[in-house]
Design a protein around this motif. Structure first.
Motif, PDB file in Angstrom:
ATOM      1  N   ASP A  36       1.827  -1.966  34.837  1.00  0.00           N
ATOM      2  CA  ASP A  36       2.144  -1.711  33.427  1.00  0.00           C
ATOM      3  C   ASP A  36       3.639  -1.522  33.201  1.00  0.00           C
ATOM      4  O   ASP A  36       4.167  -1.878  32.145  1.00  0.00           O
ATOM      5  CB  ASP A  36       1.396  -0.476  32.919  1.00  0.00           C
ATOM      6  CG  ASP A  36      -0.103  -0.704  32.804  1.00  0.00           C
ATOM      7  OD1 ASP A  36      -0.549  -1.872  32.866  1.00  0.00           O
ATOM      8  OD2 ASP A  36      -0.832   0.302  32.658  1.00  0.00           O
ATOM      9  N   ALA A  37       4.346  -0.974  34.196  1.00  0.00           N
ATOM     10  CA  ALA A  37       5.786  -0.764  34.074  1.00  0.00           C
ATOM     11  C   ALA A  37       6.554  -2.075  34.231  1.00  0.00           C
ATOM     12  O   ALA A  37       7.719  -2.159  33.865  1.00  0.00           O
ATOM     13  CB  ALA A  37       6.259   0.258  35.108  1.00  0.00           C
ATOM     14  N   GLY A  38       5.897  -3.093  34.787  1.00  0.00           N
ATOM     15  CA  GLY A  38       6.549  -4.386  34.950  1.00  0.00           C
ATOM     16  C   GLY A  38       7.635  -4.411  36.012  1.00  0.00           C
ATOM     17  O   GLY A  38       8.516  -5.260  35.972  1.00  0.00           O
ATOM     18  N   VAL A  39       7.575  -3.472  36.949  1.00  0.00           N
ATOM     19  CA  VAL A  39       8.591  -3.450  38.003  1.00  0.00           C
ATOM     20  C   VAL A  39       8.249  -4.457  39.088  1.00  0.00           C
ATOM     21  O   VAL A  39       7.086  -4.799  39.303  1.00  0.00           O
ATOM     22  CB  VAL A  39       8.758  -2.037  38.623  1.00  0.00           C
ATOM     23  CG1 VAL A  39       9.161  -1.029  37.588  1.00  0.00           C
ATOM     24  CG2 VAL A  39       7.496  -1.590  39.319  1.00  0.00           C
ATOM     25  N   SER A  40       9.273  -4.927  39.761  1.00  0.00           N
ATOM     26  CA  SER A  40       9.046  -5.826  40.885  1.00  0.00           C
ATOM     27  C   SER A  40       8.806  -5.000  42.139  1.00  0.00           C
ATOM     28  O   SER A  40       9.182  -3.835  42.217  1.00  0.00           O
ATOM     29  CB  SER A  40      10.257  -6.741  41.080  1.00  0.00           C
ATOM     30  OG  SER A  40      11.387  -5.969  41.406  1.00  0.00           O
ATOM     31  N   SER A  41       8.156  -5.630  43.099  1.00  0.00           N
ATOM     32  CA  SER A  41       7.980  -4.940  44.378  1.00  0.00           C
ATOM     33  C   SER A  41       8.107  -5.955  45.499  1.00  0.00           C
ATOM     34  O   SER A  41       7.746  -7.114  45.362  1.00  0.00           O
ATOM     35  CB  SER A  41       6.625  -4.237  44.460  1.00  0.00           C
ATOM     36  OG  SER A  41       5.575  -5.176  44.457  1.00  0.00           O
ATOM     37  N   CYS A  42       8.683  -5.500  46.572  1.00  0.00           N
ATOM     38  CA  CYS A  42       8.841  -6.313  47.767  1.00  0.00           C
ATOM     39  C   CYS A  42       8.217  -5.502  48.905  1.00  0.00           C
ATOM     40  O   CYS A  42       8.897  -4.756  49.591  1.00  0.00           O
ATOM     41  CB  CYS A  42      10.321  -6.561  48.024  1.00  0.00           C
ATOM     42  SG  CYS A  42      10.604  -7.564  49.493  1.00  0.00           S
ATOM     43  N   PRO A  43       6.903  -5.616  49.067  1.00  0.00           N
ATOM     44  CA  PRO A  43       6.247  -4.814  50.082  1.00  0.00           C
ATOM     45  C   PRO A  43       6.711  -5.215  51.488  1.00  0.00           C
ATOM     46  O   PRO A  43       7.037  -6.371  51.731  1.00  0.00           O
ATOM     47  CB  PRO A  43       4.768  -5.112  49.884  1.00  0.00           C
ATOM     48  CG  PRO A  43       4.717  -6.410  49.167  1.00  0.00           C
ATOM     49  CD  PRO A  43       5.993  -6.505  48.375  1.00  0.00           C
ATOM     50  N   VAL A  44       6.766  -4.262  52.342  1.00  0.00           N
ATOM     51  CA  VAL A  44       7.168  -4.481  53.715  1.00  0.00           C
ATOM     52  C   VAL A  44       5.923  -4.308  54.590  1.00  0.00           C
ATOM     53  O   VAL A  44       5.285  -3.253  54.568  1.00  0.00           O
ATOM     54  CB  VAL A  44       8.270  -3.495  54.143  1.00  0.00           C
ATOM     55  CG1 VAL A  44       8.623  -3.695  55.604  1.00  0.00           C
ATOM     56  CG2 VAL A  44       9.491  -3.675  53.261  1.00  0.00           C
ATOM     57  N   TRP A  45       5.586  -5.337  55.293  1.00  0.00           N
ATOM     58  CA  TRP A  45       4.409  -5.292  56.166  1.00  0.00           C
ATOM     59  C   TRP A  45       4.851  -4.951  57.587  1.00  0.00           C
ATOM     60  O   TRP A  45       5.876  -5.422  58.049  1.00  0.00           O
ATOM     61  CB  TRP A  45       3.695  -6.628  56.176  1.00  0.00           C
ATOM     62  CG  TRP A  45       3.169  -6.991  54.842  1.00  0.00           C
ATOM     63  CD1 TRP A  45       3.796  -7.774  53.907  1.00  0.00           C
ATOM     64  CD2 TRP A  45       1.957  -6.566  54.245  1.00  0.00           C
ATOM     65  NE1 TRP A  45       3.029  -7.863  52.782  1.00  0.00           N
ATOM     66  CE2 TRP A  45       1.895  -7.133  52.960  1.00  0.00           C
ATOM     67  CE3 TRP A  45       0.917  -5.763  54.676  1.00  0.00           C
ATOM     68  CZ2 TRP A  45       0.824  -6.920  52.101  1.00  0.00           C
ATOM     69  CZ3 TRP A  45      -0.148  -5.559  53.823  1.00  0.00           C
ATOM     70  CH2 TRP A  45      -0.190  -6.121  52.553  1.00  0.00           C
ATOM     71  N   CYS A  46       4.086  -4.161  58.244  1.00  0.00           N
ATOM     72  CA  CYS A  46       4.394  -3.861  59.639  1.00  0.00           C
ATOM     73  C   CYS A  46       3.086  -3.838  60.410  1.00  0.00           C
ATOM     74  O   CYS A  46       2.011  -3.704  59.855  1.00  0.00           O
ATOM     75  CB  CYS A  46       5.128  -2.539  59.778  1.00  0.00           C
ATOM     76  SG  CYS A  46       4.166  -1.120  59.259  1.00  0.00           S
ATOM     77  N   SER A  47       3.199  -3.986  61.674  1.00  0.00           N
ATOM     78  CA  SER A  47       2.013  -3.927  62.521  1.00  0.00           C
ATOM     79  C   SER A  47       2.383  -3.223  63.813  1.00  0.00           C
ATOM     80  O   SER A  47       3.559  -3.107  64.177  1.00  0.00           O
ATOM     81  CB  SER A  47       1.472  -5.324  62.821  1.00  0.00           C
ATOM     82  OG  SER A  47       2.417  -6.050  63.571  1.00  0.00           O
ATOM     83  N   THR A  48       1.391  -2.721  64.461  1.00  0.00           N
ATOM     84  CA  THR A  48       1.597  -2.058  65.744  1.00  0.00           C
ATOM     85  C   THR A  48       0.840  -2.815  66.812  1.00  0.00           C
ATOM     86  O   THR A  48      -0.178  -3.454  66.511  1.00  0.00           O
ATOM     87  CB  THR A  48       1.109  -0.595  65.687  1.00  0.00           C
ATOM     88  OG1 THR A  48      -0.275  -0.588  65.322  1.00  0.00           O
ATOM     89  CG2 THR A  48       1.902   0.213  64.674  1.00  0.00           C
ATOM     90  N   PRO A  49       1.315  -2.773  68.017  1.00  0.00           N
ATOM     91  CA  PRO A  49       0.602  -3.463  69.102  1.00  0.00           C
ATOM     92  C   PRO A  49      -0.787  -2.868  69.262  1.00  0.00           C
ATOM     93  O   PRO A  49      -1.015  -1.692  69.027  1.00  0.00           O
ATOM     94  CB  PRO A  49       1.448  -3.197  70.336  1.00  0.00           C
ATOM     95  CG  PRO A  49       2.763  -2.714  69.822  1.00  0.00           C
ATOM     96  CD  PRO A  49       2.528  -2.124  68.476  1.00  0.00           C
ATOM     97  N   ARG A  50      -1.694  -3.686  69.668  1.00  0.00           N
ATOM     98  CA  ARG A  50      -3.065  -3.206  69.897  1.00  0.00           C
ATOM     99  C   ARG A  50      -3.194  -2.598  71.262  1.00  0.00           C
ATOM    100  O   ARG A  50      -2.590  -2.834  72.178  1.00  0.00           O
ATOM    101  CB  ARG A  50      -4.064  -4.336  69.763  1.00  0.00           C
ATOM    102  CG  ARG A  50      -4.117  -4.813  68.367  1.00  0.00           C
ATOM    103  CD  ARG A  50      -5.114  -5.933  68.262  1.00  0.00           C
ATOM    104  NE  ARG A  50      -5.057  -6.447  66.921  1.00  0.00           N
ATOM    105  CZ  ARG A  50      -6.118  -6.694  66.193  1.00  0.00           C
ATOM    106  NH1 ARG A  50      -7.298  -6.515  66.689  1.00  0.00           N
ATOM    107  NH2 ARG A  50      -5.991  -7.153  64.992  1.00  0.00           N
TER     108      ARG A  50
END
Length: 50
Positions: A36-50
């Motif tokens: 609703d605020a109309g902001v942009s987002s650049c999500p950062v994905w991370c993973s951990t070793p299994r």
């Protein structure tokens, strides 16, 4: 970042996020607030070793 900090940033009029909250799972309410605020987002994905 926390969901509470995300809400405060939205209330302050932020233009966009480079990182999103990680303190707990998202809710429909916080996702709607971001959209609703109309902001942009650049999500950062991370993973951990299994």
């Amino acid at each position: 970042m926390t969901i509470d900090a995300t809400r405060m940033a939205l209330d302050a009029g932020i233009d966009g996020f480079a990182h999103l909250f990680m303190d707990r799972p998202h809710t429909d309410a916080i996702i709607a607030a971001i959209a609703d605020a109309g902001v942009s987002s650049c999500p950062v994905w991370c993973s951990t070793p299994r």
